[in-house]
Design an enzyme around this catalytic site. Structure first.
Site, PDB file in Angstrom:
ATOM      1  N   ASN A 292      43.908  55.957  19.930  1.00  0.00           N
ATOM      2  CA  ASN A 292      44.421  56.000  18.560  1.00  0.00           C
ATOM      3  C   ASN A 292      43.244  56.383  17.675  1.00  0.00           C
ATOM      4  O   ASN A 292      42.387  55.557  17.373  1.00  0.00           O
ATOM      5  CB  ASN A 292      44.954  54.606  18.205  1.00  0.00           C
ATOM      6  CG  ASN A 292      45.468  54.531  16.779  1.00  0.00           C
ATOM      7  OD1 ASN A 292      45.351  55.487  16.012  1.00  0.00           O
ATOM      8  ND2 ASN A 292      46.033  53.391  16.424  1.00  0.00           N
TER       9      ASN A 292
ATOM     10  N   ARG B  13      49.468  47.933  -0.502  1.00  0.00           N
ATOM     11  CA  ARG B  13      50.437  48.923  -0.986  1.00  0.00           C
ATOM     12  C   ARG B  13      51.539  48.249  -1.806  1.00  0.00           C
ATOM     13  O   ARG B  13      52.011  47.172  -1.436  1.00  0.00           O
ATOM     14  CB  ARG B  13      51.089  49.673   0.178  1.00  0.00           C
ATOM     15  CG  ARG B  13      50.144  50.555   0.957  1.00  0.00           C
ATOM     16  CD  ARG B  13      50.949  51.415   1.942  1.00  0.00           C
ATOM     17  NE  ARG B  13      50.091  52.059   2.900  1.00  0.00           N
ATOM     18  CZ  ARG B  13      50.156  51.857   4.228  1.00  0.00           C
ATOM     19  NH1 ARG B  13      51.051  51.027   4.731  1.00  0.00           N
ATOM     20  NH2 ARG B  13      49.339  52.483   5.025  1.00  0.00           N
TER      21      ARG B  13
ATOM     22  N   GLU C  61      51.993  48.439  20.817  1.00  0.00           N
ATOM     23  CA  GLU C  61      52.162  49.882  20.688  1.00  0.00           C
ATOM     24  C   GLU C  61      51.437  50.632  21.806  1.00  0.00           C
ATOM     25  O   GLU C  61      51.922  51.650  22.296  1.00  0.00           O
ATOM     26  CB  GLU C  61      51.674  50.342  19.308  1.00  0.00           C
ATOM     27  CG  GLU C  61      52.619  49.870  18.214  1.00  0.00           C
ATOM     28  CD  GLU C  61      51.993  49.825  16.832  1.00  0.00           C
ATOM     29  OE1 GLU C  61      52.262  50.722  16.037  1.00  0.00           O
ATOM     30  OE2 GLU C  61      51.240  48.874  16.550  1.00  0.00           O
TER      31      GLU C  61
ATOM     32  N   HIS D 106      55.657  53.269  11.958  1.00  0.00           N
ATOM     33  CA  HIS D 106      55.714  52.108  12.879  1.00  0.00           C
ATOM     34  C   HIS D 106      56.786  52.280  13.948  1.00  0.00           C
ATOM     35  O   HIS D 106      57.257  51.284  14.532  1.00  0.00           O
ATOM     36  CB  HIS D 106      56.032  50.790  12.118  1.00  0.00           C
ATOM     37  CG  HIS D 106      54.949  50.290  11.230  1.00  0.00           C
ATOM     38  ND1 HIS D 106      55.211  49.635  10.044  1.00  0.00           N
ATOM     39  CD2 HIS D 106      53.604  50.338  11.338  1.00  0.00           C
ATOM     40  CE1 HIS D 106      54.069  49.303   9.473  1.00  0.00           C
ATOM     41  NE2 HIS D 106      53.077  49.712  10.231  1.00  0.00           N
TER      42      HIS D 106
END
Ligand code: ADP
Length: 397
Positions: free
Chosen positions: A7, A240, A384, A179
């Site tokens: 990643n 955010r 993930e 996601h």
């Protein structure tokens, strides 16, 4: 088969090497501060952690060090790099082009590059990682797994914004959602654990961490999700803002005499929990202070919960029902209070009942609803990397 999962961000590479015979993690780590002073690799094999401080000017050098570590006598788990059969890459944006994971060919790489207009901060970093891996592991197959692809099954009514249609036609402005790898992994896992037919179950997946999103997964397919054209939309997050009236952007730009770009930077990096509390973006701090009766932190915690609850309610409507609610990611897995308050305060109308004792734990796969709860509520630790490795193995085989 051994799969290396990568990643790569703008200045970092997270990696995990998995043995797919038993899906065990042989080694994992993080290359950080690439191209910045103080760059280093944190490398782990089982419980042994090594920190290698070294000048790392670019991703290729970073990955080269990782590969040396993986095969070294002192820190290694491999005899030779030939043992790595495939590399699975996390790619943020697949646009409308990539509806599932793919083997990377020259054509695929070009198309990932084309999608950079939608994710100018993320895709170029992912591409850098892919190119470095192709260079250093020329005999391994390379696979791309996209954050967006699971949500490509959303119907038009969910992904189109009610703005002039030409912006979709000309610039592909629409909801993409993110996601996706996590929502796909936890929703499948939950159905499996609960003994339900994934293709015949209505699931609401709450991936709530620093970044956070909710997805409605109906009969194995994502039909809506809270993040939108970018990850800014939806829930209130660490830094955010999530949903707001778009008119606020111009208003703040005018009042503060700053550009729209600067306002967007504030909405991405200085809002959410950090914006409300003025100090904390980390939910542990917000939670600890809320429990200690700090009014502002309690308010921020309430806002975080309230938005999640509203999305759960709206997705129950979107699917005309819900069988399972999942909590996952940093906050979802580790905050019993958050799970309890959301369930007790807002979800009673759905027939949700939580067993407080069963809910009192962190970081494990466990059902937390009572036997008579109309909706099953479950905590599923996300993974993930494993999902990326599974896709990689599947495509290579
Ligand atoms: P991301 O991947 O988006 O960076 P994570 O899923 O790793 O985020 O989640 C990180 C968040 O989870 C942080 O805000 C962290 O404080 C929060 N978190 C971790 N443990 C707890 C806990 N025990 N209680 C509340 N929040 C927690």
């Amino acid at each position: 088969m051994k799969v290396l999962v990568i990643n790569s961000g703008s200045s970092s590479i997270k990696y995990q090497l998995l043995n797919m015979e038993d899906e065990s993690v042989l080694s994992k780590g993080l290359v950080e501060r690439i191209g910045i002073e103080g760059s280093r690799v944190v490398h782990k094999v089982e419980d042994k952690k090594s920190v290698i401080e070294k000048d790392i000017p670019n991703h290729e050098v970073g990955l080269k060090i990782v590969l040396e570590l993986l095969t070294s006598e002192e820190h290694g788990v491999l005899k030779s790099l030939e043992e790595i059969d495939a590399v699975g890459h996390r790619v943020v944006h697949g646009g409308e082009k990539f509806k599932e994971s793919v083997l990377i060919t020259k054509d695929v790489l070009e198309n990932i590059e084309l999608m950079s207009f939608l994710a100018p901060l993320h895709n170029p970093a992912n591409i850098t990682g892919i190119k470095a891996a192709m260079e250093l592991l020329p005999n391994a197959s390379q696979v791309a797994v996209f954050d967006t692809s699971f949500h490509q099954t959303m119907p038009e009514k969910a992904y189109l914004y009610a703005i002039p249609y030409e912006y979709y036609e000309k610039y592909k402005v629409r909801r993409y959602g993110f996601h996706g790898t996590s929502h796909r992994y936890v929703s499948k896992k939950a159905a499996e654990f609960l003994g339900l037919d994934y293709e015949n179950t209505k699931i609401i997946s709450c991936h709530i961490g620093n970044g956070a999103s909710v997805a409605a997964v109906k009969n194995g397919k994502s039909i809506d999700t809270s993040m939108g054209f970018t990850p800014l939309e939806g829930l209130a997050m660490g830094t955010r803002s999530g949903d707001l009236d778009p008119a606020i952007i111009e208003f703040i730009a005018k009042e503060e005499e700053i550009s729209v770009k600067e306002v967007l930077n504030i909405l991405n990096k200085k809002s959410g929990m950090l914006g409300v509390t003025k100090i904390y973006s980390d939910m542990r701090d917000v939670e600890d202070n809320a429990i200690a009766n700090d009014k502002v932190c309690r308010l921020a915690f309430d806002i975080y919960e309230y938005k999640i609850a509203k999305y759960i309610g709206s997705y129950a409507a979107a699917m005309n029902g819900v069988d399972v609610i999942i909590f996952t990611a940093g906050v979802g897995e580790n905050s019993p209070i958050m799970r309890e308050e959301i369930s007790e305060e807002y979800l009673g109308f759905l027939g949700v009942k939580i067993d407080k004792e069963k809910n009192d734990f962190k970081g494990k796969l466990r059902e937390i609803s009572t036997p008579d709860s109309k909706v099953k509520v479950i905590v599923v630790p996300t993974d993930e990397e494993l999902m990326i490795a599974r896709d990689t193995q599947y495509l290579v085989k």
